[in-house]
Every structure is written in C-alpha cells, then in structure tokens.
Design a protein around this motif. Structure first.
Motif, PDB file in Angstrom:
ATOM      1  N   PRO A 191       0.821  -1.297   0.079  1.00  0.00           N
ATOM      2  CA  PRO A 191       0.058   0.047   0.142  1.00  0.00           C
ATOM      3  C   PRO A 191       1.066   1.204  -0.012  1.00  0.00           C
ATOM      4  O   PRO A 191       1.914   1.211   0.713  1.00  0.00           O
ATOM      5  CB  PRO A 191      -0.704  -0.118   1.188  1.00  0.00           C
ATOM      6  CG  PRO A 191      -0.264  -1.491   2.049  1.00  0.00           C
ATOM      7  CD  PRO A 191       0.838  -1.793   1.462  1.00  0.00           C
ATOM      8  N   TYR A 416     -18.661   6.140   4.556  1.00  0.00           N
ATOM      9  CA  TYR A 416     -17.659   5.327   5.177  1.00  0.00           C
ATOM     10  C   TYR A 416     -16.570   4.851   4.105  1.00  0.00           C
ATOM     11  O   TYR A 416     -15.758   3.951   4.285  1.00  0.00           O
ATOM     12  CB  TYR A 416     -18.062   4.334   6.110  1.00  0.00           C
ATOM     13  CG  TYR A 416     -18.770   5.056   7.236  1.00  0.00           C
ATOM     14  CD1 TYR A 416     -18.198   5.883   8.221  1.00  0.00           C
ATOM     15  CD2 TYR A 416     -20.228   4.737   7.506  1.00  0.00           C
ATOM     16  CE1 TYR A 416     -18.857   6.419   9.143  1.00  0.00           C
ATOM     17  CE2 TYR A 416     -20.743   5.512   8.512  1.00  0.00           C
ATOM     18  CZ  TYR A 416     -20.294   6.284   9.236  1.00  0.00           C
ATOM     19  OH  TYR A 416     -21.096   6.889  10.168  1.00  0.00           O
ATOM     20  N   LEU A 419     -11.811   4.855   2.660  1.00  0.00           N
ATOM     21  CA  LEU A 419     -11.349   4.927   4.163  1.00  0.00           C
ATOM     22  C   LEU A 419     -10.217   5.967   4.271  1.00  0.00           C
ATOM     23  O   LEU A 419     -10.098   6.232   5.516  1.00  0.00           O
ATOM     24  CB  LEU A 419     -10.475   3.496   4.281  1.00  0.00           C
ATOM     25  CG  LEU A 419     -11.524   2.223   4.081  1.00  0.00           C
ATOM     26  CD1 LEU A 419     -10.686   0.907   4.213  1.00  0.00           C
ATOM     27  CD2 LEU A 419     -12.513   2.183   5.042  1.00  0.00           C
ATOM     28  N   GLN A 422     -12.373   9.996   7.287  1.00  0.00           N
ATOM     29  CA  GLN A 422     -13.143   9.653   8.374  1.00  0.00           C
ATOM     30  C   GLN A 422     -14.554  10.132   8.221  1.00  0.00           C
ATOM     31  O   GLN A 422     -14.875  11.269   7.908  1.00  0.00           O
ATOM     32  CB  GLN A 422     -12.796  10.260   9.733  1.00  0.00           C
ATOM     33  CG  GLN A 422     -11.390   9.848  10.069  1.00  0.00           C
ATOM     34  CD  GLN A 422     -11.589   8.712  11.212  1.00  0.00           C
ATOM     35  OE1 GLN A 422     -12.558   8.551  11.583  1.00  0.00           O
ATOM     36  NE2 GLN A 422     -10.584   7.860  10.942  1.00  0.00           N
ATOM     37  N   THR A 474     -26.469  -3.582  13.489  1.00  0.00           N
ATOM     38  CA  THR A 474     -25.270  -4.543  14.551  1.00  0.00           C
ATOM     39  C   THR A 474     -25.824  -5.870  14.474  1.00  0.00           C
ATOM     40  O   THR A 474     -25.138  -6.819  14.509  1.00  0.00           O
ATOM     41  CB  THR A 474     -24.847  -3.737  15.628  1.00  0.00           C
ATOM     42  OG1 THR A 474     -24.426  -2.334  15.298  1.00  0.00           O
ATOM     43  CG2 THR A 474     -23.747  -4.420  16.270  1.00  0.00           C
ATOM     44  N   ALA A 477     -25.828  -8.274  11.826  1.00  0.00           N
ATOM     45  CA  ALA A 477     -24.686  -8.568  11.445  1.00  0.00           C
ATOM     46  C   ALA A 477     -24.252  -9.591  12.431  1.00  0.00           C
ATOM     47  O   ALA A 477     -23.529 -10.719  12.177  1.00  0.00           O
ATOM     48  CB  ALA A 477     -23.634  -7.725  11.260  1.00  0.00           C
ATOM     49  N   ARG A 478     -24.458  -9.417  13.955  1.00  0.00           N
ATOM     50  CA  ARG A 478     -23.728 -10.469  14.538  1.00  0.00           C
ATOM     51  C   ARG A 478     -24.438 -11.665  14.822  1.00  0.00           C
ATOM     52  O   ARG A 478     -24.153 -12.680  15.235  1.00  0.00           O
ATOM     53  CB  ARG A 478     -23.727  -9.709  16.060  1.00  0.00           C
ATOM     54  CG  ARG A 478     -22.641  -8.633  16.218  1.00  0.00           C
ATOM     55  CD  ARG A 478     -22.575  -7.985  17.430  1.00  0.00           C
ATOM     56  NE  ARG A 478     -21.589  -6.798  17.688  1.00  0.00           N
ATOM     57  CZ  ARG A 478     -21.543  -5.903  18.175  1.00  0.00           C
ATOM     58  NH1 ARG A 478     -22.481  -5.850  19.351  1.00  0.00           N
ATOM     59  NH2 ARG A 478     -20.617  -4.881  18.546  1.00  0.00           N
TER      60      ARG A 478
END
Lengths: 488, 127
Positions: A191, A416, A419, A422, A474, A477-478
């Motif tokens: 990178p 978002y 990257l 912010q 959240t 996804a969890r």
C-alpha cells in the motif's frame, strides 16, 4: 422546503409463507389423459413440507407490494458515489430485445452470426478508440473480473520475460477491489499513502519502485474524484523500473473523450459498462468489464478473440499464449449490445459531453455544500465529491445523515468509503440529473445540516417515513437470521 | 478514551503487552471507537508466523472492513478462540476480553520502536 419523501400508502407485507392456507392453490389442471410417468420411489416425494400454498393473486400482490419498497434510478436521484448510478436510456433495452439479437444462440455457427460478431468487433474498436489502447477483450463479466483478466495478462507478460516479480503497488486512493485482485493473482500488495493532497506523486512512486515490483494499480480519476495528474510521469517511472501500469477504469465516466489512459502510458485498463456506458447495474443481472491493453499484451488476451478478416468476422481460438477462457461463451452479450447502442446514440461528441456534465454536476454540488459540510481534500475534483461528517452538529454522524436523506426521498450517498476520509460522504450525481434535481438534493443536505444543529433526534431516529424505521444493523450482522422457520 | 500506561501502541492502533518474550496484541480503544460496532473478527492460526507491518487478521464493523497490521514479528502461540463468537467484546473490552493473539517475539527490538502511552495520546490527538 419541498420534500419528495412523504408518508404515502406504504403497504405492510407478510412473508409468502405466512400467506399460506392449506389446500389453496393457484392452478387448475385438466384430468390426466395419459399414463403417469413413474419416478423411482427414492427420487419422488408427495409433499414438500412448509411450502407456501397460495393463489395466483396472493403471489402477484405479494411480490408487487415488495417491489413498491424498492428504490432505483428510475424512481429518483441516486447519488451513490463510486457507483455511477446514471439513468439507463430505454432505447438500449429496445435494442437488446430485438428478436434477431435476443434469440441468437451462442452455438450459432460463425457464418450465421456475422451481425453479432460484427457488433462485438465494432464495440472493441470503439472502446479502444475512446481509451487509446491497442486491443480490447469483452469477455470479463464485471469490473473485478476485468481486473483479474488484466492482472493475469500482466503476470503472463512477466513470466514470458522470465521475471518473477512479487509485488504490486497500490495507493490508498485506489478502489478496494484492486488489492484483492493483486492478491488473487499471487502478488504481495504494497500500500502507498497518497498524502495530504489526495494525489499520488511521481516521487512517491519512484521511492517505492524496485526490481521486485510487477505493477502499479492506480484508479484514475481516483476514489476521491481527483485526477492523478502525474500519471504520465508515473507510467514512465514504472516502465523504466521494468513494471507495468494497471489503471482501474471504473471512473472513466469522468474523462471520456477528454483524456485517453493508453496515451498517458497505461498498459491495461478495465471498463465498467454499467458505470460508464449506461448498462443496468446489478439487480442480480449480468455486468460487463471489458479490458483495454497495450499491444505488448496482445498475445495473452483471453480467448476466443473476435477478429476481422476482410469483410468476415470469426472467433480466434488458436492463441497459444492466451491466459485462457474467462467466461462461458463470449461474455455477457446482451450488456455489450446495450453499451454499443449507447455509444452509437451518444456519438463521439455526446460521450465527451457526458464527461463534462458529470464533472460539472459534481462540482455544482461541491460548491453548494462545501461551506456547510467539511471537505477534507481541497484539490479540484472531477465526477464526485467526498465530504466528511466533521462539521455535522448535534452528535450526529455520517450514518445518521444517510438515514435522514431517506426521509427526504433520496437514496443515500456512499458512506464510510474511501477509508482515507473519516466518516466519508461520497456524492456522485452523474451527468443525467438536471439542475432542479441537484438543487433539491442540495437543499435537503443543507436542511439536514440545520436539523443536526437544532433538532438532532430527527437524524438520530431517521428514517421515519419508511415502512420500517431504523434497523438494528449490528444485531443483524452479529446474529443473522438466514432462514425462515415456521415455529420461530 | 482509555489509553493504558503499561501498553505499547502502533500507528495502526494496535496495542501490545510483552511478558517474558510473549507479546499479546489487540486493537486500541480509539480504534474500536472509530470503527463502530464490530461484527466479525478473523484471526490467524496458531503456529503461523506474522511479520511486522503485514496483515495478520481482519476486523469488520458495520461501517467497514479493516485489516489488522502486526506491530511486531513472531510465531503465533495462542489466539483468542472465543473472540470470533463474541466480536462485541472488541467494543466493550478492547484491552482485556478482546485480546487477539499471543506471539513469541522474533525480534524484541521491534517493541522499542513502538509508541508508549504518552506518544500514542499525542498521535491520536492529531487525528
């Protein structure tokens, strides 16, 4: 102000399984008048447990209602940065549905499919002309697939030179698929930080270039919407060091008819027909990611290659150094047709105007919002503008702004990403929007910034006018629930 | 924002605790806060080698997927087996429950090059 989103007649809808009523069916068949065929017992079952039993109208209403929850570029403004959600002219659909083309079987002999092969050949020529490359393959089925094709050709070229270079340089303003492609082709990714300006400098590339570097993968314009102005010098440095330059052409929409990457020294570039040439995005449908290359890579093109001999076209399979076949048959022909129709309807001047309007529209939005929203990179940008949530008041973040935009009737921008910013808010209006649409959208963005200061719960609790309000992403996804179970 | 004095930190926001040649690695409170709710963690295999500056795992939040960069090199001797099933602990307990890997240091001098708590505080103050 005039909000497009209102509380309209949004119908709730159950799962199709919950519509089920035992014994209900959507068909009636005449009595069997031939002997029934018999399957071996172990292959047949008399009942399917839990299958919904519904009538025709139940099914039609179910899916029609669900479709009204959808949002697409035919519904309204869709400023999803990086994705180039431009309007897809309907004439392209008409062309793709012409019976002689839509019904053309891929096994049709060459002598009977001269028109289809001729179209593919002409599209290759047009893409090569627009980009300044010596040859184009239409086979890859999407942008990332095009990247794979391009990097495999670069690897094949290095192998033919007897070199075993291991590294690929990728700036942090490149598209996220680039490192994945390099890794998939067996390279180590190095990178490179682009620095405060958001532009990759020739000096930075020179500092990283060495005899273990096979290629540089650069996105131009980059993912901040900024043109990599050092591209010519960068290509020279990489070439002098014995490497090749891959350009991610996903943002070609911004420079079409103005700058040709092949002329700047780029060796390989993929096109996204769905971004630049107005073919449909996704919906599960096929994509297309043609790849343009410098002449030194021609031996490695995926096969078959469409070639012209006199007045005839044929598919050339006799290519010993080819990286091989990448896609069944010849790629996604229906998408090529739409892109070809688009290129012909726009014409050369029209395509140049596309880029000019895409850049003008993005800069109009940038100019109207940059006093209110924080703009981390001040360099002149092209087809998209990347803001951050730094100036957003009331403890609100990018996600809250995105949700609130839904209440105003807009698909949220990309958030978002990239990257390097912010809380990025990445806005790409594309060329197909009028000034009225851009103004209404900017008014909404400014109204939301004010709400964040004075009434932040409007953002924090948004969306409020949708069928479902803020979802717990959240928990989803969890602890995902991936399968319907009647007892649950 | 909790920054523990006994730890060392990398510019990629990993913390490291060295005890008898074994380094325990996780991500800082600042990193978890910037990422948002973590929903997935992928860690390396025990016995594999990780190299300073290279990726050794992945953390995915509702916002983005981020690579984990190794602050030091060494052989992985233990991983937090329970972490992939409890990714939320990266948010609730980044320095304790959500430690990620323990490695046997191959070059103890690499630790000296990392930031102490005070240097890390000024590093994140700039961001």
């Amino acid at each position: 102000m005039n909000r497009i989103g209102t509380r309209g007649l949004i119908l709730k809808e159950k799962l199709i399984f919950e519509h089920s009523d035992p014994g209900r069916k959507g068909y009636s068949l005449p009595a069997l008048d031939v002997p029934p065929s018999t399957l071996p017992e172990e292959l047949s079952r008399l009942e399917i447990e839990g299958f919904p039993e519904v009538s025709e109208v139940d099914v039609v209403r179910h899916f029609t209602r669900l479709s009204t929850w959808n949002y697409g570029v035919d519904t309204g403004f869709y400023p999803l940065g990086s994705c180039t959600m431009k309007y897809n002219p309907k004439v392209n659909e008409v062309v793709a549905r012409l019976p002689g083309l839509a019904g053309c079987h891929p096994h049709t002999p060459e002598r009977l499919s001269q028109g289809a092969l001729g179209m593919m050949y002409d599209l290759q020529v047009a893409l090569a002309e627009l980009s300044g490359f010596d040859a184009v393959t239409l086979q890859p089925a999407a942008g990332a697939h095009g990247e794979l094709a391009g990097m495999l050709m670069i690897r094949a070229w290095h192998e033919a030179q007897g070199s075993s270079r291991k590294k690929v340089l990728i700036p942090d303003t490149a598209h996220g698929t680039n490192p994945a492609t390099a890794a998939l082709c067996g390279y180590d990714v190095v990178p490179i930080a682009s620095g405060d300006s958001g532009v990759l400098t020739a000096e930075t590339v020179a500092a990283h270039m060495n005899e273990d570097v096979a290629a540089l993968m650069i996105t131009n314009p980059n993912t901040l919407g900024i043109y990599e102005a050092d591209i010519r010098k960068i290509c020279e440095i990489v070439h002098e060091g014995g490497g090749l330059v891959y350009c991610d052409g996903a943002n070609f929409n911004a420079v079409m008819g103005i700058a040709r990457p092949g002329d700047a020294g780029v060796d390989v570039m993929h096109f996204n027909l769905h971004k630049t040439f107005a073919t449909p995005h996704g919906g599960g449908g096929p994509g297309s990611g043609p790849v343009g290359i410098n002449k030194k890579l021609i031996p490695y093109l995926p096969k078959p290659v469409v070639v012209r001999e006199g007045e005839k076209y044929r598919l050339d399979y006799d290519r010993l150094e080819s990286i091989g076949r990448l896609r069944s048959f010849y790629g996604n022909f229906g998408i090529m047709l739409r892109a070809w129709a688009y290129i012909l309807t726009m014409g050369g001047e029209g395509l140049k105007q596309v880029s000019e309007m895409a850049v003008l529209n993005a800069n109009y939005i940038r100019a109207r919002l940059e006093e209110t929203y924080h703009l981390p990179y001040k360099n002149r940008s092209l087809h998209e503008a990347v803001f951050s949530d730094k100036n957003l008041g009331g403890g609100c973040h990018t996600l809250d702004l995105a949700k609130r935009l839904i209440d105003y009737g807009y698909h949220p921008p990309t958030v978002y990403f990239p990257l390097v910013v912010q809380g990025a808010i990445m806005i790409e209006p594309t060329e197909t929007e009028s000034m009225e649409v851009l103004d209404e959208f900017c008014d909404a963005m400014l109204a939301i910034a004010e709400e964040a200061e004075n009434n932040p719960e409007l953002l924090l609790e948004a969306p409020s006018v949708t069928a479902l309000s803020r979802l717990d992403e959240t928990a989803a996804a969890r602890k995902p629930v991936l399968r319907y179970r009647a007892e649950a | 924002m909790e920054i523990r004095d006994e730890l060392k930190y990398s510019e990629d926001h990993e913390w490291i605790l060295v005890e008898e040649g074994i380094a325990t690695i996780g991500i800082s409170d600042f990193a978890q806060d910037a990422m948002g709710d973590v929903v997935f963690v992928e860690l390396p295999e025990v016995g594999s080698n990780i190299d300073a500056g290279k990726t050794f795992g992945v953390v995915e939040s509702v916002k983005a997927v981020s690579d984990l960069y190794a602050p030091v090199s060494g052989e992985v001797v233990e991983v937090n087996e329970g972490l992939p099933d409890a990714p939320d602990s990266v948010n609730s307990s980044p320095y304790d429950d959500a430690w990620m890997v323990k490695i046997k240091l191959s070059d103890a001098a690499q630790v000296e090059a990392l930031m102490d708590a005070e240097a890390y505080r000024s590093c994140i103050a700039e961001q």
